[in-house]
Write a protein that holds these residues in place. Structure first.
Motif, PDB file in Angstrom:
ATOM      1  N   MET A  19       0.825  -1.195   0.000  1.00  0.00           N
ATOM      2  CA  MET A  19       0.000   0.000   0.000  1.00  0.00           C
ATOM      3  C   MET A  19       0.869   1.257   0.000  1.00  0.00           C
ATOM      4  O   MET A  19       0.668   2.131  -0.813  1.00  0.00           O
ATOM      5  CB  MET A  19      -0.914  -0.029   1.223  1.00  0.00           C
ATOM      6  CG  MET A  19      -1.895   1.069   1.262  1.00  0.00           C
ATOM      7  SD  MET A  19      -3.183   0.583   2.441  1.00  0.00           S
ATOM      8  CE  MET A  19      -3.621   2.145   3.045  1.00  0.00           C
ATOM      9  N   ILE A  20       1.837   1.309   0.895  1.00  0.00           N
ATOM     10  CA  ILE A  20       2.707   2.484   0.920  1.00  0.00           C
ATOM     11  C   ILE A  20       3.689   2.412  -0.236  1.00  0.00           C
ATOM     12  O   ILE A  20       3.889   3.388  -0.944  1.00  0.00           O
ATOM     13  CB  ILE A  20       3.436   2.599   2.277  1.00  0.00           C
ATOM     14  CG1 ILE A  20       2.414   2.903   3.380  1.00  0.00           C
ATOM     15  CG2 ILE A  20       4.504   3.684   2.230  1.00  0.00           C
ATOM     16  CD1 ILE A  20       2.978   2.906   4.781  1.00  0.00           C
ATOM     17  N   ALA A  21       4.286   1.259  -0.419  1.00  0.00           N
ATOM     18  CA  ALA A  21       5.202   1.038  -1.533  1.00  0.00           C
ATOM     19  C   ALA A  21       4.534   0.093  -2.534  1.00  0.00           C
ATOM     20  O   ALA A  21       3.591  -0.619  -2.186  1.00  0.00           O
ATOM     21  CB  ALA A  21       6.493   0.433  -1.009  1.00  0.00           C
ATOM     22  N   PRO A  22       4.996   0.076  -3.785  1.00  0.00           N
ATOM     23  CA  PRO A  22       4.408  -0.840  -4.770  1.00  0.00           C
ATOM     24  C   PRO A  22       4.568  -2.298  -4.332  1.00  0.00           C
ATOM     25  O   PRO A  22       5.577  -2.672  -3.745  1.00  0.00           O
ATOM     26  CB  PRO A  22       5.224  -0.574  -6.035  1.00  0.00           C
ATOM     27  CG  PRO A  22       5.878   0.740  -5.838  1.00  0.00           C
ATOM     28  CD  PRO A  22       6.041   0.909  -4.359  1.00  0.00           C
ATOM     29  N   LYS A  66       2.739  -6.564  -5.359  1.00  0.00           N
ATOM     30  CA  LYS A  66       2.048  -7.303  -6.420  1.00  0.00           C
ATOM     31  C   LYS A  66       0.642  -6.742  -6.648  1.00  0.00           C
ATOM     32  O   LYS A  66       0.168  -6.701  -7.771  1.00  0.00           O
ATOM     33  CB  LYS A  66       1.940  -8.778  -6.056  1.00  0.00           C
ATOM     34  CG  LYS A  66       3.109  -9.588  -6.479  1.00  0.00           C
ATOM     35  CD  LYS A  66       2.964 -11.090  -6.355  1.00  0.00           C
ATOM     36  CE  LYS A  66       1.900 -11.627  -5.460  1.00  0.00           C
ATOM     37  NZ  LYS A  66       1.962 -13.083  -5.277  1.00  0.00           N
ATOM     38  N   GLY A  67      -0.004  -6.308  -5.581  1.00  0.00           N
ATOM     39  CA  GLY A  67      -1.378  -5.827  -5.690  1.00  0.00           C
ATOM     40  C   GLY A  67      -1.516  -4.316  -5.886  1.00  0.00           C
ATOM     41  O   GLY A  67      -2.590  -3.835  -6.213  1.00  0.00           O
ATOM     42  N   ILE A  68      -0.440  -3.581  -5.674  1.00  0.00           N
ATOM     43  CA  ILE A  68      -0.479  -2.115  -5.802  1.00  0.00           C
ATOM     44  C   ILE A  68       0.518  -1.698  -6.880  1.00  0.00           C
ATOM     45  O   ILE A  68       1.729  -1.871  -6.722  1.00  0.00           O
ATOM     46  CB  ILE A  68      -0.114  -1.412  -4.470  1.00  0.00           C
ATOM     47  CG1 ILE A  68      -1.036  -1.843  -3.339  1.00  0.00           C
ATOM     48  CG2 ILE A  68      -0.097   0.102  -4.635  1.00  0.00           C
ATOM     49  CD1 ILE A  68      -2.463  -1.358  -3.464  1.00  0.00           C
ATOM     50  N   ALA A  69      -0.006  -1.160  -7.977  1.00  0.00           N
ATOM     51  CA  ALA A  69       0.847  -0.699  -9.071  1.00  0.00           C
ATOM     52  C   ALA A  69       1.695   0.491  -8.618  1.00  0.00           C
ATOM     53  O   ALA A  69       1.275   1.256  -7.742  1.00  0.00           O
ATOM     54  CB  ALA A  69      -0.011  -0.292 -10.267  1.00  0.00           C
TER      55      ALA A  69
END
Length: 82
Positions: free
Chosen positions: A1-4, A6-9
């Motif tokens: 969430m804070i850093a990229p 697998k789930g957050i581009a």
């Protein structure tokens, strides 16, 4: 969430969004003004991942927690630019 992850581009990571907010926060602005400037900046720079307002606020929270912005009298300031 804070850093990229697998789930957050990378375009949606809070650190990325926070950095982009810092770029547009060149002078004291209201949250609404920063939101509009942020959206315009992302369009100009071909960041096509949609960022909802709630995610934008989470990035502002992160910046505040890191001590890089402060909020006073209805305006957001980047530290060192007040």
């Amino acid at each position: 969430m804070i850093a990229p992850t697998k789930g957050i581009a990378p375009q949606r990571a809070l650190l990325t969004v926070g950095a982009q907010i810092s770029i547009v926060l060149t002078e004291p602005m209201t949250v609404s003004q920063v939101w509009v400037a942020f959206k315009a900046w992302r369009i100009r720079h071909a960041n096509d991942a949609l960022i909802p307002f709630s995610w934008f606020v989470l990035a502002l929270d992160l910046l505040y927690s890191l001590g890089t912005v402060h909020y006073e009298d209805g305006l957001l300031y980047r530290k060192g630019t007040s």
